[in-house]
Design a protein around this motif. Structure first.
Motif, PDB file in Angstrom:
ATOM      1  N   PRO A  92      13.921 -11.854   1.282  1.00 22.44           N
ATOM      2  CA  PRO A  92      15.128 -12.440   0.697  1.00 22.44           C
ATOM      3  C   PRO A  92      14.859 -13.824   0.129  1.00 22.44           C
ATOM      4  CG  PRO A  92      15.624 -11.435   2.807  1.00 22.44           C
ATOM      5  CD  PRO A  92      14.128 -11.406   2.667  1.00 22.44           C
ATOM      6  N   GLY A  93      15.266 -14.019  -1.125  1.00 24.31           N
ATOM      7  CA  GLY A  93      15.107 -15.309  -1.749  1.00 24.31           C
ATOM      8  C   GLY A  93      13.706 -15.629  -2.211  1.00 24.31           C
ATOM      9  N   LYS A  94      12.799 -14.677  -2.097  1.00 17.07           N
ATOM     10  CA  LYS A  94      11.409 -14.917  -2.497  1.00 17.07           C
ATOM     11  C   LYS A  94      10.985 -13.941  -3.574  1.00 17.07           C
ATOM     12  CE  LYS A  94       9.793 -16.935   1.831  1.00 17.07           C
ATOM     13  NZ  LYS A  94       8.725 -16.896   2.872  1.00 17.07           N
ATOM     14  N   GLU A  95       9.906 -14.277  -4.245  1.00 14.37           N
ATOM     15  CA  GLU A  95       9.378 -13.392  -5.278  1.00 14.37           C
ATOM     16  C   GLU A  95       8.625 -12.222  -4.637  1.00 14.37           C
ATOM     17  OE1 GLU A  95       8.687 -16.606  -8.909  1.00 14.37           O
ATOM     18  OE2 GLU A  95       7.004 -15.508  -8.055  1.00 14.37           O
ATOM     19  N   ARG A  96       8.523 -11.149  -5.393  1.00 22.35           N
ATOM     20  CA  ARG A  96       7.755 -10.008  -4.936  1.00 22.35           C
ATOM     21  C   ARG A  96       6.282 -10.396  -4.854  1.00 22.35           C
ATOM     22  NH1 ARG A  96       9.589  -4.580  -7.737  1.00 22.35           N
ATOM     23  NH2 ARG A  96      11.506  -5.376  -6.812  1.00 22.35           N
ATOM     24  N   GLU A  97       5.596  -9.953  -3.809  1.00 24.13           N
ATOM     25  CA  GLU A  97       4.192 -10.327  -3.650  1.00 24.13           C
ATOM     26  C   GLU A  97       3.322  -9.144  -3.260  1.00 24.13           C
ATOM     27  OE1 GLU A  97       3.943 -13.324  -0.599  1.00 24.13           O
ATOM     28  OE2 GLU A  97       4.885 -12.068   0.924  1.00 24.13           O
ATOM     29  N   PHE A  98       2.075  -9.264  -3.657  1.00 27.26           N
ATOM     30  CA  PHE A  98       1.077  -8.238  -3.374  1.00 27.26           C
ATOM     31  C   PHE A  98       0.756  -8.201  -1.884  1.00 27.26           C
ATOM     32  CE2 PHE A  98      -2.634  -5.701  -3.849  1.00 27.26           C
ATOM     33  CZ  PHE A  98      -3.641  -6.273  -3.096  1.00 27.26           C
ATOM     34  N   VAL A  99       0.587  -6.995  -1.356  1.00 24.89           N
ATOM     35  CA  VAL A  99       0.204  -6.823   0.042  1.00 24.89           C
ATOM     36  C   VAL A  99      -1.173  -6.179   0.148  1.00 24.89           C
ATOM     37  CG1 VAL A  99       0.778  -5.730   2.235  1.00 24.89           C
ATOM     38  CG2 VAL A  99       2.610  -6.608   0.768  1.00 24.89           C
ATOM     39  N   ALA A 100      -1.341  -4.997  -0.459  1.00 25.00           N
ATOM     40  CA  ALA A 100      -2.616  -4.284  -0.355  1.00 25.00           C
ATOM     41  C   ALA A 100      -2.697  -3.236  -1.453  1.00 25.00           C
ATOM     42  CB  ALA A 100      -2.762  -3.618   1.009  1.00 25.00           C
ATOM     43  N   ALA A 101      -3.929  -2.826  -1.778  1.00 25.17           N
ATOM     44  CA  ALA A 101      -4.133  -1.781  -2.775  1.00 25.17           C
ATOM     45  C   ALA A 101      -5.363  -0.974  -2.413  1.00 25.17           C
ATOM     46  CB  ALA A 101      -4.285  -2.381  -4.174  1.00 25.17           C
ATOM     47  N   ILE A 102      -5.408   0.254  -2.935  1.00 23.69           N
ATOM     48  CA  ILE A 102      -6.520   1.154  -2.645  1.00 23.69           C
ATOM     49  C   ILE A 102      -6.833   1.964  -3.884  1.00 23.69           C
ATOM     50  CG2 ILE A 102      -5.014   2.982  -1.744  1.00 23.69           C
ATOM     51  CD1 ILE A 102      -7.237   3.484   0.399  1.00 23.69           C
ATOM     52  N   SER A 103      -8.108   2.188  -4.116  1.00 21.46           N
ATOM     53  CA  SER A 103      -8.536   2.911  -5.308  1.00 21.46           C
ATOM     54  C   SER A 103      -8.344   4.413  -5.139  1.00 21.46           C
ATOM     55  CB  SER A 103     -10.003   2.600  -5.607  1.00 21.46           C
ATOM     56  OG  SER A 103     -10.822   3.031  -4.531  1.00 21.46           O
ATOM     57  N   ARG A 104      -8.615   5.140  -6.212  1.00 25.84           N
ATOM     58  CA  ARG A 104      -8.404   6.581  -6.228  1.00 25.84           C
ATOM     59  C   ARG A 104      -9.149   7.294  -5.114  1.00 25.84           C
ATOM     60  NH1 ARG A 104      -9.383   7.686 -12.687  1.00 25.84           N
ATOM     61  NH2 ARG A 104      -7.725   6.326 -13.446  1.00 25.84           N
ATOM     62  N   THR A 105     -10.374   6.897  -4.903  1.00 25.08           N
ATOM     63  CA  THR A 105     -11.193   7.577  -3.904  1.00 25.08           C
ATOM     64  C   THR A 105     -11.075   6.949  -2.525  1.00 25.08           C
ATOM     65  OG1 THR A 105     -13.089   6.155  -4.329  1.00 25.08           O
ATOM     66  CG2 THR A 105     -12.888   8.152  -5.669  1.00 25.08           C
ATOM     67  N   GLY A 106     -10.440   5.791  -2.461  1.00 27.14           N
ATOM     68  CA  GLY A 106     -10.368   5.071  -1.195  1.00 27.14           C
ATOM     69  C   GLY A 106     -11.566   4.188  -0.926  1.00 27.14           C
ATOM     70  N   ALA A 107     -12.497   4.146  -1.871  1.00 32.09           N
ATOM     71  CA  ALA A 107     -13.717   3.360  -1.663  1.00 32.09           C
ATOM     72  C   ALA A 107     -13.462   1.861  -1.784  1.00 32.09           C
ATOM     73  CB  ALA A 107     -14.782   3.779  -2.672  1.00 32.09           C
TER      74      ALA A 107
END
Length: 125
Positions: free
Chosen positions: A41-56
């Motif tokens: 609330p009251g904050k900008e959206r922020e990145f948490v985590a990401a994963i590639s297609r293969t999971g590598a």
């Protein structure tokens, strides 16, 4: 088109754990770069985590390293969240697109074409 449906949010005490899941359907899921963003609330959206297609390849925001783990199998992406803190309270969004994984690019919310509806995570003291 891709449909993303998150689940697993809820209320937990500080220090506890939750596991979020994101079920993807539509386009071949194995071709998607996927991840999680959050917005408090009251904050900008922020990145948490990401994963590639293969999971590598995986990347995490500095504030979750060592506490959160992203994984994927078949048509589901998960976010295991341990040692939750009050500051982790937010709506968590699952994201996806068909572009190649890029360590810097996945941190930009504008990159992702597909978004889930969001799931609320609330951490209490």
């Amino acid at each position: 088109q891709v449909q993303l449906v998150e689940s697993g949010g809820g209320l937990v005490q500080a220090g506890g754990s939750l596991r979020l899941s994101c079920a993807a359907s539509g386009r071949t899921v194995s071709s998607l770069t996927m991840g999680w963003f959050r917005q408090a609330p009251g904050k900008e959206r922020e990145f948490v985590a990401a994963i590639s297609r293969t999971g590598a390849n995986m990347d995490y925001a500095d504030f979750v390293k060592g506490r959160f783990t992203i994984s994927r199998d078949m048509n589901t992406v998960r976010l295991q969240m341990n040692s939750l803190q009050l500051e982790d309270t937010a709506v968590y969004y699952c994201v996806a697109d068909g572009r190649l994984y890029s360590k810097q690019d996945v941190r930009r919310s504008s990159r992702f074409d597909y978004w889930g509806q969001g799931t609320q995570v609330s951490v209490s003291s």
